[in-house]
Design a protein around this motif. Structure first.
Motif, PDB file in Angstrom:
ATOM      1  N   HIS A  55       0.788  -1.236   0.000  1.00  0.00           N
ATOM      2  CA  HIS A  55       0.000   0.000   0.000  1.00  0.00           C
ATOM      3  C   HIS A  55       0.816   1.279   0.000  1.00  0.00           C
ATOM      4  CE1 HIS A  55      -3.065  -2.929   1.243  1.00  0.00           C
ATOM      5  NE2 HIS A  55      -3.867  -2.125   0.565  1.00  0.00           N
ATOM      6  N   HIS A  85       0.171  -4.516  -5.527  1.00  0.00           N
ATOM      7  CA  HIS A  85      -1.179  -4.573  -4.956  1.00  0.00           C
ATOM      8  C   HIS A  85      -2.105  -5.193  -5.996  1.00  0.00           C
ATOM      9  CE1 HIS A  85      -5.072  -3.104  -3.513  1.00  0.00           C
ATOM     10  NE2 HIS A  85      -4.514  -2.923  -2.341  1.00  0.00           N
ATOM     11  N   HIS A  91     -11.312  -4.625  -4.992  1.00  0.00           N
ATOM     12  CA  HIS A  91     -10.143  -4.211  -4.208  1.00  0.00           C
ATOM     13  C   HIS A  91      -9.043  -3.698  -5.137  1.00  0.00           C
ATOM     14  CE1 HIS A  91      -6.811  -5.504  -1.135  1.00  0.00           C
ATOM     15  NE2 HIS A  91      -7.007  -4.190  -1.157  1.00  0.00           N
ATOM     16  N   CYS A 136      -6.287   3.064  -1.320  1.00  0.00           N
ATOM     17  CA  CYS A 136      -6.878   1.749  -1.595  1.00  0.00           C
ATOM     18  C   CYS A 136      -8.344   1.804  -1.185  1.00  0.00           C
ATOM     19  CB  CYS A 136      -6.143   0.681  -0.784  1.00  0.00           C
ATOM     20  SG  CYS A 136      -7.003  -0.907  -0.730  1.00  0.00           S
ATOM     21  N   HIS A 139      -8.383  -0.397   2.103  1.00  0.00           N
ATOM     22  CA  HIS A 139      -7.433  -0.177   3.200  1.00  0.00           C
ATOM     23  C   HIS A 139      -7.007   1.271   3.397  1.00  0.00           C
ATOM     24  CE1 HIS A 139      -6.854  -4.543   2.087  1.00  0.00           C
ATOM     25  NE2 HIS A 139      -7.261  -4.583   3.336  1.00  0.00           N
TER      26      HIS A 139
HETATM   27 FE   LIG Z   1      -5.570  -2.819  -0.351  1.00  0.00          FE
END
Ligand SMILES: [Fe+2]
Length: 149
Positions: A55, A85, A91, A136, A139
């Motif tokens: 990330h 990623h 996602h 993200c 996240h």
């Molecule tokens: Fe992520």
């Protein structure tokens, strides 16, 4: 402590104070929320976990300038992250925002299709703190920075 303000419309993060208008989506100052947890920071910066490496944007300065004008500039390569990623509809890295000395300059938007979240920029500056926030969709926001000079 550094203050961070988050636009509730486009998730742009402003430092120190909320802007009159969001420089990304144009929404008014009322849409910014002061959020001390806006940016996720690694548990141990000297020893990043695999999750953190996926990330936190990896920034590489490439000194060989390609400008014809002879101006002050720096080639910069950004990749999210040091470990790739995933890019899936559920996602993915939605965007990266670019700052120099905490002033916002550009957003690069990604889709969860084909293109991995990395970009090569030719920056019209050779001094100051260059920082990148990667967002993200699951996240949240992660930052890294590097001195240009
Ligand atoms: Fe992520």
């Amino acid at each position: 402590m550094l203050k961070t303000f988050v636009c509730q419309i486009c998730l742009h993060i402003a430092f120190n104070e909320a802007p009159v208008d969001c420089p990304v989506c144009g929404s008014a100052i009322e849409n910014f929320e002061n959020d001390v947890d806006a940016i996720t920071t690694p548990v141990d910066p000297a020893n990043l976990s695999e999750f953190e490496k996926k990330h936190i944007p990896a920034i590489r300065l490439e000194r060989a300038c390609t400008s014809e004008s002879g101006g002050a500039c720096t080639d910069v390569f950004i990749k999210v992250g040091e470990i790739e990623h995933v890019i899936e509809t559920e996602h993915f890295i939605e965007f990266i925002d670019i700052y120099i000395n905490r002033q916002y300059f550009s957003r690069i938007v990604f889709t969860p299709k084909k293109i991995y979240p990395s970009v090569h920029l030719h920056v019209n500056a050779d001094k100051g703190m260059f920082s990148v926030i990667a967002h993200c969709n699951i996240h949240g926001s992660w930052r890294s920075k590097i001195k240009l000079d």
